[in-house]
Write an enzyme that holds these catalytic residues in place. Structure first.
Site: not given
Ligand SMILES: Cc1ncc(COP(=O)(O)O)c(C=O)c1O
Length: 387
Positions: A188
């Protein structure tokens, strides 16, 4: 050449802050996480921030705190990661999948109005700022997504996993909706390795999320391990979760936060390069930026290989890999995933724009460490493949 799809920039105070944590003798949540919360809330302009171990955790806490219940219908774009929808199933609520706009990959006010008209009883919207660009939140005539939701009594949970630092008009995402969730996963725009942040201006949502983040315990019990005078006693007021962010991760996050705007500007440099170099390529569609380039976090740079291009999307990915360039796909839409397809009897024809994106989409590398030479090589390779 070997250009990975994603690479974390770690040239700041990461080691220094990490060493401070190691030397403190206390590795899980404590002062670094608290400082990270304060600085992050200040950055985006929100009252409260709650650091957690993923954006998925933040989204789960958000829907729990807002009161999403069994059988509630909640709108979610189909063009997203499964986390955006799975957290609804944790609550036994039902996602109602929406199509998105071709070009931006975002839901639009028109698509939202249609979804509300067709589905009638909608409790909430999981609002994904796809790729790092904000949806149209508000307009002067009250026709933005936030305006429509407020009028229709629909709660908004912003999935801002891609959208830090992203602005709409002159305010950061995180300062608009009821509750906003960010991701600090390794690829990210800023990272803590794994991690996330829930931000809100609503004290009730904040207090509930804070309690549920750590087992439903009614106070911050880590103080009892780090402060001799702190009481050992605590109560459990709900069956909560184990979602707190350890200081090890927060230390990395603090260092990354210091460079967030620099990172964003560097990703914008990459996007500008791609947009200029590839504007005349007739075999692809470039991502559409609605507002100013500065408002976009440029987490992703997804192009779409057109149906009449000399190679298919899958061939393109393979040919790029052969030349040492990593790519990815965002996303195989949720209406095509077995679980959602079978549970909700979904039909690709109901998602024409998402299907058009899915059939040709490829995300190119975009991160601060990509040099102009790297970018030139990527563009030349693409031109070679598509000529
Ligand atoms: C649009 C979106 N929402 C939520 C998430 C979930 O993030 P995390 O991996 O920090 O739980 C991601 C992860 O890539 C994502 O792309």
């Amino acid at each position: 050449m070997n250009i990975p799809f994603s690479k974390v920039p770690l040239a700041g105070n990461e080691s220094r802050y990490l060493n401070e944590v190691l030397e403190s003798g206390w590795l899980t949540t404590s002062s670094k996480a608290l400082i990270f919360e304060e600085l992050f809330a200040g950055f985006v302009g929100a009252k409260y921030a709650c650091a957690v171990n993923s954006c998925t955790a933040a989204l789960h806490l958000a829907v729990e705190a807002i009161g999403i219940k069994k059988g509630d219908k909640v709108l979610v774009p189909s063009l997203t990661f499964t986390a955006s929808a799975e957290i609804l199933r944790y609550m036994e609520a039902d996602p109602v999948f929406m199509d998105v706009e071709y070009g931006t990959g975002l839901i639009t006010p028109a698509l939202l109005k249609e979804a509300i008209r067709v589905n009638r009883v909608i409790k909430a919207l999981i609002l994904v700022h796809y790729g790092g660009q904000s949806v149209i939140l508000t307009t002067s005539d009250g026709e933005g997504i936030l305006d429509i939701c407020r009028r229709s009594h629909i709660s908004i949970i912003e999935d801002a996993a891609h959208a830090f630092p992203t602005k709409f008009d002159d305010r950061f995402i995180g300062s608009f909706g009821d509750v906003t969730c960010f991701s600090f996963y390794a690829n990210k725009t800023i990272t803590t390795g794994e991690g996330g942040m829930l931000v809100t201006d609503n004290e009730e949502i904040y207090n509930r999320a804070k309690i549920m983040r750590l087992h439903g315990i009614n106070r911050d019990i880590w103080a009892r391990f780090t402060d001799n005078k702190s009481s050992w006693e605590y109560d459990v007021v709900a069956p909560g979760f184990k979602y707190n962010m350890p200081d090890i991760n927060a230390a990395i996050g603090l260092a990354q936060l210091e460079k967030a705007e620099y990172f964003r500007a560097q990703r914008q440099r990459c996007a500008t390069f791609y947009l200029n170099e590839m504007k005349d390529l007739s075999s692809i569609d470039l991502p559409v930026c609605n507002g100013s380039m500065e408002n976009h976090s440029w987490h992703l740079f997804p192009i779409v290989i057109r149906p009449k291009a000399p190679v298919s999307r899958n061939e393109f990915i393979q040919l790029m890999a052969n030349e040492g360039i990593g790519t990815s796909v965002h996303y195989k839409p949720l209406h095509r995933m077995t679980y959602y397809k079978e549970t909700y009897n979904l039909n690709p024809e109901d998602f024409p724009n998402t299907e058009r994106i899915w059939n040709g989409t490829v995300s190119l590398p975009i991160y601060p460490e990509l040099s102009d030479d790297n970018l030139k090589y990527i563009c030349q390779t693409i031109k070679g493949i598509l000529s």
